[in-house]
Design an enzyme around this catalytic site. Structure first.
Site, PDB file in Angstrom:
ATOM      1  NE  ARG A  33     -10.015  -3.002  -2.859  1.00 32.31           N
ATOM      2  CZ  ARG A  33      -9.581  -2.513  -1.704  1.00 32.31           C
ATOM      3  NH1 ARG A  33      -8.443  -2.902  -1.195  1.00 32.31           N
ATOM      4  NH2 ARG A  33     -10.299  -1.630  -1.044  1.00 32.31           N
ATOM      5  CE1 TYR A  67      -9.153   2.752   6.757  1.00 26.35           C
ATOM      6  CE2 TYR A  67      -8.192   3.917   8.615  1.00 26.35           C
ATOM      7  CZ  TYR A  67      -8.107   3.468   7.313  1.00 26.35           C
ATOM      8  OH  TYR A  67      -6.989   3.744   6.562  1.00 26.35           O
ATOM      9  CE  LYS A  68      -7.895  -0.135   4.921  1.00 32.57           C
ATOM     10  NZ  LYS A  68      -6.478  -0.191   4.553  1.00 32.57           N
ATOM     11  CG  ASP A 117       0.158  -2.235   6.886  1.00 33.63           C
ATOM     12  OD1 ASP A 117      -0.957  -2.592   7.313  1.00 33.63           O
ATOM     13  OD2 ASP A 117       0.367  -1.148   6.316  1.00 33.63           O
ATOM     14  CG  PHE A 149      -1.937   1.019   1.296  1.00 33.02           C
ATOM     15  CD1 PHE A 149      -3.189   0.759   0.766  1.00 33.02           C
ATOM     16  CD2 PHE A 149      -1.690   2.259   1.852  1.00 33.02           C
ATOM     17  CE1 PHE A 149      -4.184   1.729   0.798  1.00 33.02           C
ATOM     18  CE2 PHE A 149      -2.678   3.228   1.889  1.00 33.02           C
ATOM     19  CZ  PHE A 149      -3.925   2.968   1.361  1.00 33.02           C
TER      20      PHE A 149
HETATM   21  C1  PLP Z   1      -5.677   0.978   4.478  1.00 33.02           C
HETATM   22  C2  PLP Z   1      -4.218   0.822   4.577  1.00 33.02           C
HETATM   23  C3  PLP Z   1      -3.415   1.833   5.132  1.00 33.02           C
HETATM   24  C4  PLP Z   1      -4.042   3.125   5.528  1.00 33.02           C
HETATM   25  O1  PLP Z   1      -3.210   4.017   6.166  1.00 33.02           O
HETATM   26  P1  PLP Z   1      -3.842   5.311   6.867  1.00 33.02           P
HETATM   27  O2  PLP Z   1      -2.726   5.991   7.495  1.00 33.02           O
HETATM   28  O3  PLP Z   1      -4.900   4.823   7.782  1.00 33.02           O
HETATM   29  O4  PLP Z   1      -4.495   6.134   5.788  1.00 33.02           O
HETATM   30  C5  PLP Z   1      -2.064   1.581   5.286  1.00 33.02           C
HETATM   31  N1  PLP Z   1      -1.517   0.405   4.902  1.00 33.02           N
HETATM   32  C6  PLP Z   1      -2.273  -0.573   4.331  1.00 33.02           C
HETATM   33  C7  PLP Z   1      -1.643  -1.873   3.930  1.00 33.02           C
HETATM   34  C8  PLP Z   1      -3.632  -0.381   4.147  1.00 33.02           C
HETATM   35  O5  PLP Z   1      -4.371  -1.329   3.577  1.00 33.02           O
END
Ligand code: PLP
Length: 437
Positions: free
Chosen positions: A410, A243-244, A218, A149
Site C-alpha cells: 500500500r 491521524y491519517k 466512515d 475495516f
Molecule cells: C483507520 C481506520 C479505523 C481506525 O479506528 P480506530 O478506532 O482509530 O483504531 C477505523 N475505520 C477505518 C475505515 C479506518 O481506516
C-alpha cells in the site's frame, strides 16, 4: 533528484529503460514546479525518506511541537485547572470539530471531536438504529460494507445484538440493490482501506434514503484527501479518524458528524456527563445537551486534542479541491511510473483506474519472485512473505509504504507534502527491489 543520480540501463538486465527513466524524472520536476501545494511541504517535519504512509500516520506538522510545549508548560503547568475555562479546554471538542467540518463539507455545529473512530462507530450506529426504529420497529437489519475495516464490522455486530438487529454484509457498490424496508442502517467505508477504492457517497446515500433507512459513512481514508460534501449529499451520520490524512498524531481523537436534522433525536448509547445539558449541575437524571455536544462522552483527551488543533492549522488556506486534483495527479503518475519501471507481471494494481473510483492510495498486489505470469494467477501469488519482504526492503531504502497480508503493498499519497519527484523515486526503487529479487 537530479538526473545524475538516476541509474541507467545496466541495472535493468539490458532493458532499454534508461532514457525513459530520465523522461519521467523530467516530467516529475515539471509537475513539482507547477504544483500549487508545493510550499506546504515546509509546514511538516520530513527528511529524505519518501513517506507514502500518511494514510496510516500522517507526518508531524511543524506547528505541533511548540503548541504542545505551551499547552503542557503554561496551560497545564501554570494555569492548571483554570485552563478548562481560560484556555478553552472545555469547548475544544466542538471548536476543533468545526475545524474538521470544513474539510468534510459540514456546516458548523455538527461535528464533535473525541474518542476513537471505533467508539464513534458505536455511537453512530446505535443512535442511527434508534432513529430508524422510531420510523418503524420492523427495521431490524444493519447493512455493513463487506470489505470494511474490521473494527467497524465488529462494532456493528455488537450494536446489532444490543438493538435486536442482524448484520448483513454487502459489497459497498451493491447497497442500492440490497437496501430495503427492513434496513435500519447502512455502514460504509467511503474509501476501501485495502484497495483504495472510492465508493459512491451521493448515490449510495440517496438509495439508502429512498428505502427509508439511515447511512453512516466512515471517512477515515477520505477526510483530508478529497472533498466529501456531507451536508450537500444529505448524509445522516459520519465518523473518521484524524491521524491519517489530517496529521493529528498517533492516537489523535476521532470525530463524529451528526446532521443537524437528526440531532434532536440522537440518543447516544454512551451518554456521559460531558454530553449533559448542564454537566456541572451534577444532576442524577440525564438530560442531553443540544447540538454536536450530544456526541461527547467523558473528559476529553486535551493533550492529543490540542495537538490536533495545531495540526489542522495547515489546512486553513487550502482548498480541498486542490488537494483532490493533486492526489489524482500523484496516483496517476505513480501508476505510470510503476508500469514503465517494474518488470512485467510482478505487480498488479488493485486500485481503480477511474478517477471517480479512486481514493488517495495505490495498492499493488505483488507476485513473489519466480511466480510472475503464472497461468490463472494473474501473475500474483497469494503466499505471504513475498510482498512483506519487498516492503521491508523498500523501507530500508527509504521508501515507506505498508504491507497488508497476504500480498498487498500500500502506498498512500498525501498531497500536502508528497512531491512528484518522490513518486518517481518510489516507483524506481520498487522496480530495483523487484528486479534484484
Ligand atoms: C483507520 C481506520 C479505523 C481506525 O479506528 P480506530 O478506532 O482509530 O483504531 C477505523 N475505520 C477505518 C475505515 C479506518 O481506516
Amino acid at each position: 533528484m537530479s538526473d545524475a543520480t538516476i541509474p541507467t540501463a545496466e541495472a535493468a538486465g539490458g532493458e532499454p529503460i534508461g532514457p525513459e527513466r530520465t523522461a519521467l524524472a523530467d516530467e516529475a520536476a515539471g509537475l513539482d514546479a507547477a504544483d500549487p501545494l508545493r510550499a506546504k511541504r515546509a509546514a511538516f517535519t520530513l527528511d529524505d525518506t519518501v513517506y507514502l504512509d500518511g494514510n496510516s500516520l500522517g507526518a508531524l506538522p511543524r506547528a505541533v511541537p511548540p503548541r504542545l510545549a505551551d499547552v503542557v508548560a503554561r496551560e497545564w503547568g501554570e494555569l492548571r485547572i483554570r485552563s478548562w475555562e481560560e484556555s478553552g479546554w472545555w469547548t475544544a471538542p466542538e471548536r476543533i470539530g468545526d475545524r474538521v467540518a470544513r474539510l468534510i463539507g459540514a456546516g458548523p455545529g455538527q461535528v464533535v471531536v473525541g474518542d476513537s473512530t471505533s467508539v464513534n462507530v458505536f455511537k453512530a450506529v446505535v443512535a442511527a438504529v434508534r432513529i430508524a426504529q422510531q420510523r418503524g420497529a420492523h427495521r431490524d437489519q444493519i447493512l455493513v460494507d463487506e470489505a470494511t475495516f474490521p473494527t467497524d464490522g465488529y462494532i456493528a455486530e455488537s450494536a446489532a445484538r444490543m438493538t435486536g438487529c442482524t448484520v448483513l454484509p454487502v459489497a459497498a457498490g451493491d447497497v442500492p440493490a440490497a437496501v430495503g424496508a427492513r434496513t435500519a442502517v447502512v455502514l460504509v467505508n467511503h474509501v476501501d482501506y485495502r484497495t483504495g477504492r472510492l465508493h459512491d457517497l451521493p448515490g449510495t446515500t440517496a438509495a439508502v434514503h429512498a428505502a427509508g433507512a439511515l447511512v453512516v459513512w466512515d471517512l477515515c481514508h477520505s477526510a483530508g484527501a478529497l472533498p466529501v460534501g456531507l451536508d450537500a449529499h444529505g448524509v445522516d451520520l459520519a465518523v473518521g479518524c484524524t491521524y491519517k490524512y489530517l496529521n493529528g498524531g498517533p492516537g489523535a481523537p476521532a470525530y463524529l458528524y451528526v446532521a443537524r436534522a437528526h440531532q434532536p433525536r440522537f440518543d447516544s448509547p454512551l451518554p456521559g456527563w460531558n454530553s449533559h445539558a448542564d454537566p456541572f449541575g451534577m444532576a442524577s437524571a440525564y438530560t442531553p445537551a443540544g447540538g454536536a455536544v450530544r456526541g461527547r462522552v467523558g473528559t476529553p483527551d486535551i493533550l492529543s486534542m490540542l495537538a490536533l488543533e495545531a495540526a489542522l492549522e495547515v489546512w486553513d488556506d487550502v482548498p480541498i479541491e486542490d488537494v483532490r486534483a493533486k492526489s489524482l495527479a500523484l496516483t496517476d503518475f505513480f501508476l505510470r511510473c510503476v508500469e514503465r519501471y517494474v518488470p512485467a507481471g510482478r505487480v498488479r494494481s488493485i486500485t481503480p483506474t477511474a478517477h471517480a473510483e479512486r481514493g488517495s492510495q495505490v495498492a499493488l498486489r505483488c507476485a513473489a519472485a519466480g511466480e510472475a505470469g503464472e497461468p490463472g494467477g494473474a501473475g500474483v501469488t497469494a503466499e505471504a512473505g513475498g510482498a512483506g519482504e519487498v516492503m521491508t526492503e523498500l523501507v530500508r531504502r527509504g521508501v515507506v509504504g505498508d504491507f497488508r497480508r497476504p500480498d498487498v503493498l500500500r502506498f498512500g499519497f498525501t498531497p500536502l507534502y508528497t512531491g512528484f519527484a518522490e513518486v518517481e523515486r518510489a516507483a524506481r526503487v520498487l522496480a530495483d527491489v523487484l528486479r534484484e529479487g
